[in-house]
Design a protein around this motif. Structure first.
Motif, short mmCIF file in Angstrom:
data_model
loop_
_atom_site.label_atom_id
_atom_site.label_comp_id
_atom_site.label_asym_id
_atom_site.label_seq_id
_atom_site.Cartn_x
_atom_site.Cartn_y
_atom_site.Cartn_z
N GLN A 39 58.81 -16.41 -24.18
CA GLN A 39 58.04 -15.39 -23.48
C GLN A 39 57.48 -15.91 -22.16
O GLN A 39 57.21 -17.10 -22.02
CB GLN A 39 56.85 -14.91 -24.33
N LYS A 40 57.30 -14.97 -21.24
CA LYS A 40 56.60 -15.23 -19.98
C LYS A 40 55.56 -14.13 -19.83
O LYS A 40 55.79 -12.99 -20.20
CB LYS A 40 57.56 -15.21 -18.79
N TRP A 41 54.40 -14.50 -19.26
CA TRP A 41 53.30 -13.54 -19.08
C TRP A 41 52.97 -13.42 -17.60
O TRP A 41 52.97 -14.40 -16.86
CB TRP A 41 52.04 -14.01 -19.80
N TYR A 42 52.65 -12.19 -17.21
CA TYR A 42 52.22 -11.93 -15.83
C TYR A 42 50.97 -11.08 -15.92
O TYR A 42 50.98 -9.98 -16.46
CB TYR A 42 53.33 -11.21 -15.04
N THR A 62 54.18 -8.79 -20.59
CA THR A 62 54.82 -9.89 -21.31
C THR A 62 56.30 -9.56 -21.37
O THR A 62 56.67 -8.43 -21.72
CB THR A 62 54.25 -10.01 -22.74
N SER A 65 62.67 -13.34 -23.82
CA SER A 65 64.02 -13.76 -23.46
C SER A 65 65.08 -12.85 -24.08
O SER A 65 66.24 -12.90 -23.68
CB SER A 65 64.26 -15.20 -23.89
N TYR A 139 66.63 -13.38 -17.69
CA TYR A 139 65.39 -14.06 -18.10
C TYR A 139 65.21 -15.46 -17.49
O TYR A 139 64.13 -15.76 -16.96
CB TYR A 139 65.28 -14.11 -19.63
N ALA A 143 60.80 -15.61 -12.23
CA ALA A 143 59.70 -16.52 -11.90
C ALA A 143 58.44 -15.75 -11.51
O ALA A 143 57.34 -16.29 -11.59
CB ALA A 143 60.10 -17.44 -10.76
#
Length: 151
Positions: A39-42, A62, A65, A139, A143
């Protein structure tokens, strides 16, 4: 004592059944749980404004992938019968747009990337949850995220 082939098979049948049962159960128990998606969070630590509408700081997207995305934020408007419209862009490390998230529950066939929260009462804040999707192959390149909005 002479044993026939059929009598040997009858004696081996329970043993064969036990071995087969162990094999089936062993395969089931040896399989571990599916691995969790990365996971990536912004998140935005400040309020975002568009017209009379406000998206409060702390709003967060959130992305997984596996190509799923979800949003959690709070919005309001200083006038009745408004709506916060939002488009979430995924970008690479150079800031180039990779894709725009698609609204899983889209209501506008011509703009499936539009997310909208109705704001009927100017005296209320509205908690907003939304679900999105994107091509999971992008994914590793993601960035940054950019929100475009309109009220």
């Amino acid at each position: 004592m002479k044993t026939t082939r059929s009598s040997r098979l009858r004696r081996l049948a329970p043993l064969a059944a036990a071995v087969l049962a162990l094999g089936v159960f062993g395969a089931t128990t040896s399989a571990g749980p599916a691995s969790a998606a990365a996971q990536k969070w912004y998140s935005w630590d400040h309020d975002l404004h568009s017209g009379d509408c406000t998206l409060f700081g702390g709003a967060k997207w959130t992305i997984d992938s596996d190509g799923h995305a979800w949003f959690d934020g709070t919005v309001t408007s200083s006038s009745n019968d408004d709506a916060w419209l939002m488009w979430a862009e995924l970008r690479d490390s150079n800031g180039a747009v990779l894709t725009t998230l698609h609204n899983v529950h889209y209501y506008d066939y011509n703009d499936q990337a539009k997310f909208s929260q109705n704001l009927p009462d100017k005296h209320k804040k509205y908690r907003w949850f939304a679900d999105g999707s994107f091509n999971k192959n992008l994914y590793p390149l993601v960035a940054k995220m950019n929100l475009r909005s309109h009220c």
